[in-house]
Design a protein around this motif. Structure first.
Motif, PDB file in Angstrom:
ATOM      1  N   UNK A 152       0.816  -1.222   0.000  1.00 53.08           N
ATOM      2  CA  UNK A 152       0.000   0.000   0.000  1.00 53.08           C
ATOM      3  C   UNK A 152       0.850   1.273   0.000  1.00 53.08           C
ATOM      4  N   UNK A 153       2.149   1.134  -0.256  1.00 54.35           N
ATOM      5  CA  UNK A 153       3.052   2.290  -0.276  1.00 54.35           C
ATOM      6  C   UNK A 153       3.834   2.274  -1.588  1.00 54.35           C
ATOM      7  N   UNK A 154       4.048   3.451  -2.142  1.00 55.03           N
ATOM      8  CA  UNK A 154       4.822   3.569  -3.376  1.00 55.03           C
ATOM      9  C   UNK A 154       5.988   4.518  -3.131  1.00 55.03           C
ATOM     10  N   UNK A 155       7.158   4.127  -3.567  1.00 51.17           N
ATOM     11  CA  UNK A 155       8.345   4.959  -3.349  1.00 51.17           C
ATOM     12  C   UNK A 155       8.734   5.686  -4.626  1.00 51.17           C
ATOM     13  N   UNK A 156       9.458   6.777  -4.434  1.00 53.51           N
ATOM     14  CA  UNK A 156      10.034   7.488  -5.570  1.00 53.51           C
ATOM     15  C   UNK A 156      11.526   7.168  -5.689  1.00 53.51           C
ATOM     16  N   UNK A 157      12.029   6.364  -4.754  1.00 54.21           N
ATOM     17  CA  UNK A 157      13.456   6.046  -4.698  1.00 54.21           C
ATOM     18  C   UNK A 157      13.602   4.779  -3.853  1.00 54.21           C
ATOM     19  N   UNK A 158      14.340   3.800  -4.334  1.00 53.38           N
ATOM     20  CA  UNK A 158      14.515   2.550  -3.593  1.00 53.38           C
ATOM     21  C   UNK A 158      16.003   2.232  -3.470  1.00 53.38           C
ATOM     22  N   UNK A 159      16.417   1.902  -2.243  1.00 53.60           N
ATOM     23  CA  UNK A 159      17.812   1.555  -1.971  1.00 53.60           C
ATOM     24  C   UNK A 159      17.844   0.145  -1.394  1.00 53.60           C
ATOM     25  N   UNK A 160      18.567  -0.732  -2.082  1.00 57.25           N
ATOM     26  CA  UNK A 160      18.652  -2.129  -1.650  1.00 57.25           C
ATOM     27  C   UNK A 160      20.094  -2.533  -1.392  1.00 57.25           C
ATOM     28  N   UNK A 161      20.310  -3.141  -0.243  1.00 56.47           N
ATOM     29  CA  UNK A 161      21.566  -3.821   0.026  1.00 56.47           C
ATOM     30  C   UNK A 161      21.379  -5.274  -0.366  1.00 56.47           C
ATOM     31  N   UNK A 162      22.393  -5.877  -0.915  1.00 54.53           N
ATOM     32  CA  UNK A 162      22.320  -7.279  -1.334  1.00 54.53           C
ATOM     33  C   UNK A 162      23.579  -8.000  -0.870  1.00 54.53           C
ATOM     34  N   UNK A 163      23.572  -9.320  -1.003  1.00 55.90           N
ATOM     35  CA  UNK A 163      24.722 -10.123  -0.581  1.00 55.90           C
ATOM     36  C   UNK A 163      25.625 -10.536  -1.727  1.00 55.90           C
ATOM     37  N   UNK A 164      25.120 -10.433  -2.958  1.00 57.15           N
ATOM     38  CA  UNK A 164      25.938 -10.785  -4.109  1.00 57.15           C
ATOM     39  C   UNK A 164      25.426 -10.120  -5.358  1.00 57.15           C
ATOM     40  N   UNK A 165      26.348  -9.762  -6.229  1.00 56.04           N
ATOM     41  CA  UNK A 165      25.969  -9.224  -7.527  1.00 56.04           C
ATOM     42  C   UNK A 165      26.843  -9.889  -8.582  1.00 56.04           C
ATOM     43  N   UNK A 166      26.160 -10.457  -9.570  1.00 54.17           N
ATOM     44  CA  UNK A 166      26.830 -11.235 -10.605  1.00 54.17           C
ATOM     45  C   UNK A 166      26.257 -10.845 -11.957  1.00 54.17           C
ATOM     46  N   UNK A 167      27.102 -10.835 -12.973  1.00 55.68           N
ATOM     47  CA  UNK A 167      26.620 -10.501 -14.306  1.00 55.68           C
ATOM     48  C   UNK A 167      25.620 -11.540 -14.787  1.00 55.68           C
ATOM     49  N   UNK A 168      25.879 -12.798 -14.538  1.00 56.43           N
ATOM     50  CA  UNK A 168      24.986 -13.867 -15.009  1.00 56.43           C
ATOM     51  C   UNK A 168      23.772 -14.083 -14.112  1.00 56.43           C
ATOM     52  N   UNK A 169      23.946 -13.972 -12.791  1.00 56.25           N
ATOM     53  CA  UNK A 169      22.875 -14.313 -11.851  1.00 56.25           C
ATOM     54  C   UNK A 169      22.128 -13.109 -11.301  1.00 56.25           C
ATOM     55  N   UNK A 170      22.658 -11.905 -11.457  1.00 53.91           N
ATOM     56  CA  UNK A 170      21.976 -10.713 -10.976  1.00 53.91           C
ATOM     57  C   UNK A 170      22.258 -10.423  -9.518  1.00 53.91           C
ATOM     58  N   UNK A 171      21.263  -9.858  -8.840  1.00 53.08           N
ATOM     59  CA  UNK A 171      21.385  -9.473  -7.434  1.00 53.08           C
ATOM     60  C   UNK A 171      20.801 -10.573  -6.561  1.00 53.08           C
ATOM     61  N   UNK A 172      21.603 -11.046  -5.630  1.00 49.53           N
ATOM     62  CA  UNK A 172      21.180 -12.168  -4.799  1.00 49.53           C
ATOM     63  C   UNK A 172      21.324 -11.830  -3.325  1.00 49.53           C
ATOM     64  N   UNK A 173      20.540 -12.544  -2.513  1.00 51.00           N
ATOM     65  CA  UNK A 173      20.521 -12.341  -1.067  1.00 51.00           C
ATOM     66  C   UNK A 173      20.704 -13.677  -0.354  1.00 51.00           C
ATOM     67  N   UNK A 174      21.154 -13.593   0.882  1.00 53.43           N
ATOM     68  CA  UNK A 174      21.423 -14.802   1.657  1.00 53.43           C
ATOM     69  C   UNK A 174      20.184 -15.348   2.358  1.00 53.43           C
ATOM     70  N   UNK A 175      19.163 -14.518   2.550  1.00 51.97           N
ATOM     71  CA  UNK A 175      17.989 -14.915   3.331  1.00 51.97           C
ATOM     72  C   UNK A 175      16.748 -14.865   2.446  1.00 51.97           C
ATOM     73  N   UNK A 176      16.097 -16.008   2.310  1.00 53.68           N
ATOM     74  CA  UNK A 176      14.931 -16.113   1.429  1.00 53.68           C
ATOM     75  C   UNK A 176      13.845 -15.095   1.775  1.00 53.68           C
ATOM     76  N   UNK A 177      13.528 -14.940   3.063  1.00 55.26           N
ATOM     77  CA  UNK A 177      12.454 -14.022   3.462  1.00 55.26           C
ATOM     78  C   UNK A 177      12.784 -12.576   3.088  1.00 55.26           C
ATOM     79  N   UNK A 178      14.049 -12.228   3.077  1.00 62.38           N
ATOM     80  CA  UNK A 178      14.421 -10.861   2.732  1.00 62.38           C
ATOM     81  C   UNK A 178      14.295 -10.601   1.230  1.00 62.38           C
TER      82      UNK A 178
END
Length: 178
Positions: free
Chosen positions: A83-109
């Protein structure tokens, strides 16, 4: 991480609604938003430890508390984001790969990250120090094509950053403070 946070905060304009997920680098973004009239929507429970500026409005999403990452996750968190819309989003991630993209260590996150991306009407920025680059974590947050900018530190490998740019991603390596 502090320099990354300062740089990203400088990109945020007054009166914006900013989604910020959990993590130590994203906490630095929140810390450096001091002095700006912004609305911060976050699942980062550690944000409660900050001395926030009275101009800032902090909306802490509800949900199940994960002590390990000091984050809020689950159906209540996702429900709040719908129910909320942002004009700017900042995400921390655990991995960034050219082939796999942005990945995280915790499924719920990853579910929270995906909901933030889905309800973002502005830029999606990933913040990641050099230790997260060219790494793949367990769960996909999003492909590289879904983010607008990666902000990393000066120790990020130049060759990898150039590969990311060749794939179409804008990359900023924040210089070491002198």
């Amino acid at each position: 991480k502090s320099l990354i946070g300062r740089y990203v905060a400088s990109l945020v304009s007054e009166n914006e609604t900013v989604f910020v997920n959990a993590g130590s680098t994203t906490l630095e973004v929140i810390r450096h938003l001091c002095g700006k009239k912004v609305r911060i929507v976050t699942n980062n429970a550690a944000s409660l430890t900050l001395d926030l500026d009275p101009q800032q409005e902090l909306i802490l999403l509800g949900g199940d508390y994960r002590m390990q990452s000091r984050s809020l996750v689950g159906d209540l968190t996702i429900g709040g984001l719908h129910s909320i819309f942002s004009s700017f989003t900042v995400l921390g991630i655990n991995g960034i790969s050219i082939k796999k993209g942005c990945t995280s260590a915790v499924h719920q996150e990853t579910s929270v990250n995906k909901a933030m991306i889905e309800n973002s009407s502005g830029k999606v920025i990933v913040v990641a120090d050099h230790t997260k680059l060219n790494c793949v974590s367990s769960f996909l947050t999003c492909p590289l094509s879904r983010i607008d900018l990666l902000v990393t530190d000066w120790m990020a490998p130049q060759a990898f950053c150039e590969e990311l740019e060749e794939s179409g991603l804008c990359v900023v390596r924040v210089p070491e403070e002198v």
